[in-house]
Design an enzyme around this catalytic site. Structure first.
Site, PDB file in Angstrom:
ATOM      1  N   GLY A  10      29.689  22.588  10.191  1.00 30.67           N
ATOM      2  CA  GLY A  10      30.128  21.192  10.221  1.00 30.67           C
ATOM      3  C   GLY A  10      31.640  21.075  10.091  1.00 30.67           C
ATOM      4  N   LEU A  12      33.538  19.960   7.541  1.00 24.03           N
ATOM      5  CA  LEU A  12      34.018  20.521   6.277  1.00 24.03           C
ATOM      6  C   LEU A  12      33.671  22.003   6.171  1.00 24.03           C
ATOM      7  CD1 LEU A  12      35.202  20.316   3.442  1.00 24.03           C
ATOM      8  CD2 LEU A  12      33.005  19.417   2.644  1.00 24.03           C
ATOM      9  N   ALA A  60      24.781  18.180   5.519  1.00 26.99           N
ATOM     10  CA  ALA A  60      24.307  16.810   5.306  1.00 26.99           C
ATOM     11  C   ALA A  60      23.772  16.244   6.618  1.00 26.99           C
ATOM     12  CB  ALA A  60      25.446  15.924   4.804  1.00 26.99           C
ATOM     13  N   TYR A  61      22.976  15.216   6.474  1.00 27.33           N
ATOM     14  CA  TYR A  61      22.592  14.397   7.631  1.00 27.33           C
ATOM     15  C   TYR A  61      23.641  13.287   7.655  1.00 27.33           C
ATOM     16  CZ  TYR A  61      19.893  11.386  10.702  1.00 27.33           C
ATOM     17  OH  TYR A  61      19.488  10.601  11.757  1.00 27.33           O
ATOM     18  N   TYR A 125      21.666   6.069   4.957  1.00 30.66           N
ATOM     19  CA  TYR A 125      22.551   7.221   4.715  1.00 30.66           C
ATOM     20  C   TYR A 125      23.109   7.166   3.286  1.00 30.66           C
ATOM     21  CZ  TYR A 125      26.873   9.979   4.804  1.00 30.66           C
ATOM     22  OH  TYR A 125      27.897  10.850   4.494  1.00 30.66           O
ATOM     23  N   LYS A 129      22.286   9.727   0.208  1.00 32.61           N
ATOM     24  CA  LYS A 129      23.351  10.506  -0.429  1.00 32.61           C
ATOM     25  C   LYS A 129      23.387  10.222  -1.938  1.00 32.61           C
ATOM     26  CE  LYS A 129      26.122  12.821   1.184  1.00 32.61           C
ATOM     27  NZ  LYS A 129      26.100  14.298   1.430  1.00 32.61           N
TER      28      LYS A 129
HETATM   29  N1  LIG Z   1      31.766  12.608   8.164  1.00 36.46           N
HETATM   30  C1  LIG Z   1      32.217  11.674   7.342  1.00 36.46           C
HETATM   31  O1  LIG Z   1      32.907  10.742   7.758  1.00 36.46           O
HETATM   32  C2  LIG Z   1      31.886  11.721   5.871  1.00 36.46           C
HETATM   33  C3  LIG Z   1      32.288  10.671   5.035  1.00 36.46           C
HETATM   34  C4  LIG Z   1      32.004  10.745   3.675  1.00 36.46           C
HETATM   35  C5  LIG Z   1      31.336  11.836   3.150  1.00 36.46           C
HETATM   36  N2  LIG Z   1      30.924  12.823   3.993  1.00 36.46           N
HETATM   37  C6  LIG Z   1      30.186  13.955   3.408  1.00 36.46           C
HETATM   38  O2  LIG Z   1      30.979  15.121   3.569  1.00 36.46           O
HETATM   39  C7  LIG Z   1      30.129  16.269   3.731  1.00 36.46           C
HETATM   40  C8  LIG Z   1      30.551  17.039   4.975  1.00 36.46           C
HETATM   41  O3  LIG Z   1      30.449  16.170   6.097  1.00 36.46           O
HETATM   42  P1  LIG Z   1      30.839  16.647   7.569  1.00 36.46           P
HETATM   43  O4  LIG Z   1      31.496  15.516   8.242  1.00 36.46           O
HETATM   44  O5  LIG Z   1      31.482  17.985   7.515  1.00 36.46           O
HETATM   45  O6  LIG Z   1      29.352  16.789   8.190  1.00 36.46           O
HETATM   46  P2  LIG Z   1      28.916  17.396   9.597  1.00 36.46           P
HETATM   47  O7  LIG Z   1      30.105  17.742  10.405  1.00 36.46           O
HETATM   48  O8  LIG Z   1      27.880  16.474  10.133  1.00 36.46           O
HETATM   49  O9  LIG Z   1      28.233  18.774   9.161  1.00 36.46           O
HETATM   50  C9  LIG Z   1      27.031  18.826   8.475  1.00 36.46           C
HETATM   51  C10 LIG Z   1      26.422  20.177   8.740  1.00 36.46           C
HETATM   52  O10 LIG Z   1      25.176  20.235   8.034  1.00 36.46           O
HETATM   53  C11 LIG Z   1      24.245  20.880   8.874  1.00 36.46           C
HETATM   54  N3  LIG Z   1      22.873  20.543   8.526  1.00 36.46           N
HETATM   55  C12 LIG Z   1      22.170  19.419   8.826  1.00 36.46           C
HETATM   56  N4  LIG Z   1      20.903  19.526   8.390  1.00 36.46           N
HETATM   57  C13 LIG Z   1      20.808  20.741   7.788  1.00 36.46           C
HETATM   58  C14 LIG Z   1      19.744  21.424   7.165  1.00 36.46           C
HETATM   59  N5  LIG Z   1      18.511  20.892   7.046  1.00 36.46           N
HETATM   60  N6  LIG Z   1      19.967  22.668   6.662  1.00 36.46           N
HETATM   61  C15 LIG Z   1      21.191  23.233   6.797  1.00 36.46           C
HETATM   62  N7  LIG Z   1      22.235  22.634   7.375  1.00 36.46           N
HETATM   63  C16 LIG Z   1      22.043  21.405   7.878  1.00 36.46           C
HETATM   64  C17 LIG Z   1      24.583  20.350  10.255  1.00 36.46           C
HETATM   65  O11 LIG Z   1      23.990  21.186  11.230  1.00 36.46           O
HETATM   66  P3  LIG Z   1      23.549  20.529  12.649  1.00 36.46           P
HETATM   67  O12 LIG Z   1      24.806  19.997  13.254  1.00 36.46           O
HETATM   68  O13 LIG Z   1      22.920  21.673  13.366  1.00 36.46           O
HETATM   69  O14 LIG Z   1      22.585  19.417  12.295  1.00 36.46           O
HETATM   70  C18 LIG Z   1      26.100  20.411  10.224  1.00 36.46           C
HETATM   71  O15 LIG Z   1      26.586  21.672  10.620  1.00 36.46           O
HETATM   72  C19 LIG Z   1      28.701  15.713   3.781  1.00 36.46           C
HETATM   73  O16 LIG Z   1      28.138  15.798   2.497  1.00 36.46           O
HETATM   74  C20 LIG Z   1      28.890  14.250   4.141  1.00 36.46           C
HETATM   75  O17 LIG Z   1      27.831  13.443   3.681  1.00 36.46           O
HETATM   76  C21 LIG Z   1      31.196  12.814   5.330  1.00 36.46           C
END
Ligand SMILES: NC(=O)c1ccc[n+]([C@@H]2O[C@H](COP(=O)([O-])OP(=O)(O)OC[C@H]3O[C@@H](n4cnc5c(N)ncnc54)[C@H](OP(=O)(O)O)[C@@H]3O)[C@@H](O)[C@H]2O)c1
Length: 299
Positions: A10, A12, A60-61, A125, A129
């Site tokens: 992902g 992060l 995360a989803y 979502y 969380k």
């Molecule tokens: N993105 C934002 O704007 C945002 C804002 C606030 C907080 N956050 C939090 O920050 C953290 C990192 O976010 P990010 O943007 O880096 O997320 P991301 O790019 O969506 O990456 C999440 C990763 O988790 C993997 N994943 C999903 N389901 C899984 C499972 N069952 N088992 C193992 N891996 C799984 C995904 O794989 P697939 O792609 O194959 O599904 C993806 O590689 C998360 O906790 C998110 O909630 C994000």
């Protein structure tokens, strides 16, 4: 020192892997293909096999609107997955660094949210969380849950990529101007988490619990889009800047309701860990420079 990174592909996760290796930690990185976090027995068996010193859960989803219909999937990844990890950590007596979101808040507070403010998520979502946060806190003593916001990086789909794509295609864009939050570069979040890992490595005293960390300053999506286009223009990625029309959330309906103000107060992490908020505009520049090098937005 073995750092186990879950969700390594992902936004992060990618930054964490790079930087953990640069810091010289033995880094075990897995994503969905290697470990499905929603499977309790394989998660527990995997942790027992790797025997990490610390786990960072970057999985995360994150599809905020899709979560409104894919409710079971969102809860499985965002609530149950962290619970299984916390159980595995408790068993092995190791810490868990977990990530949460500004979307646990309803956005009605006019000033930045504190860790002690009461959450009230507006969508699936945010709710999933929040329940993940609660599961971790109930299961484990040695945990850090870091709430962050508006994450962007050079990998994956995010607001920066969408705005640049649209700016290439159109002369005018409409972007919501009545929601405020803080863009945060995944590279900065990774550094924060690895600073905490370093403390663990050095056996320093840690005040475990919930912390806020975002980039600075907080702005609206509209102002964020303006900054993206301005910086891309200055770097020669955009030949001309589009007109960006400010619109209200009303004019841009989404499946999930977003908080109006989701700025997070980040004083606690500064107090406890001496970690200051990074200027997200510097992170944005890094991302744009990387895309320019890779010719990602060349026409
Ligand atoms: N993105 C934002 O704007 C945002 C804002 C606030 C907080 N956050 C939090 O920050 C953290 C990192 O976010 P990010 O943007 O880096 O997320 P991301 O790019 O969506 O990456 C999440 C990763 O988790 C993997 N994943 C999903 N389901 C899984 C499972 N069952 N088992 C193992 N891996 C799984 C995904 O794989 P697939 O792609 O194959 O599904 C993806 O590689 C998360 O906790 C998110 O909630 C994000």
């Amino acid at each position: 020192m073995t750092v186990l990174i879950i969700g390594a592909a992902g936004q992060l996760g990618t930054e964490l892997c790079l930087r953990s290796k640069v810091r010289g930690y033995d880094t075990v990185a897995v994503d969905y293909n290697e470990l499905d976090l929603t499977n309790e027995s394989s998660t527990q068996a995997f942790v027992a096999q790797v025997k990490p010193t610390v786990i960072i859960n970057a999985a995360a989803y994150t599809a905020v609107d899709r979560a409104e219909t894919e409710i079971a999937s969102a809860f499985a990844v965002n609530r149950d997955g962290p619970l299984y990890l916390a159980k595995s950590c408790a068993k092995a007596d190791i810490p868990l660094l977990h990530i949460s979101t500004d979307y646990v808040f309803d956005g009605k507070k006019p000033t930045p949210y504190l860790e002690t403010d009461t959450p009230n998520p507006q969508g699936v979502y945010g709710q999933s969380k929040l329940e993940g946060e609660i599961a971790v806190a109930r299961t484990l003593n040695k945990y850090i849950t870091l709430r962050t916001a508006w994450v962007f990086s050079a990998t994956g789909n995010n607001f920066v990529r969408t705005i640049l794509r649209l700016a290439k295609e159109r002369d005018e864009l409409s972007v919501v101007a009545d929601q405020t939050g803080a863009p945060t570069w995944a590279g900065d979040i990774a550094e924060v988490l690895l600073e905490i890992v370093e403390r663990i490595h050095q056996s320093k005293t840690i005040t475990w619990g919930l912390y806020h960390y975002t980039g600075s300053p907080a702005i609206t999506w509209h102002a964020f889009a303006e900054t993206i286009c301005q910086q891309a223009f200055e770097l020669g990625i955009l030949r001309k800047k589009p007109f960006i029309k400010p619109i209200s959330s009303y004019e841009y309906p989404t499946a999930a309701k977003r908080p109006q103000n989701s700025a997070l107060a980040c004083a606690l992490i500064q107090e406890e860990f001496l970690i200051s908020q990074a200027d997200w505009r510097k992170g944005l520049e890094q991302v744009l420079i990387q895309w320019k090098k890779n010719n990602e937005f060349s026409t």
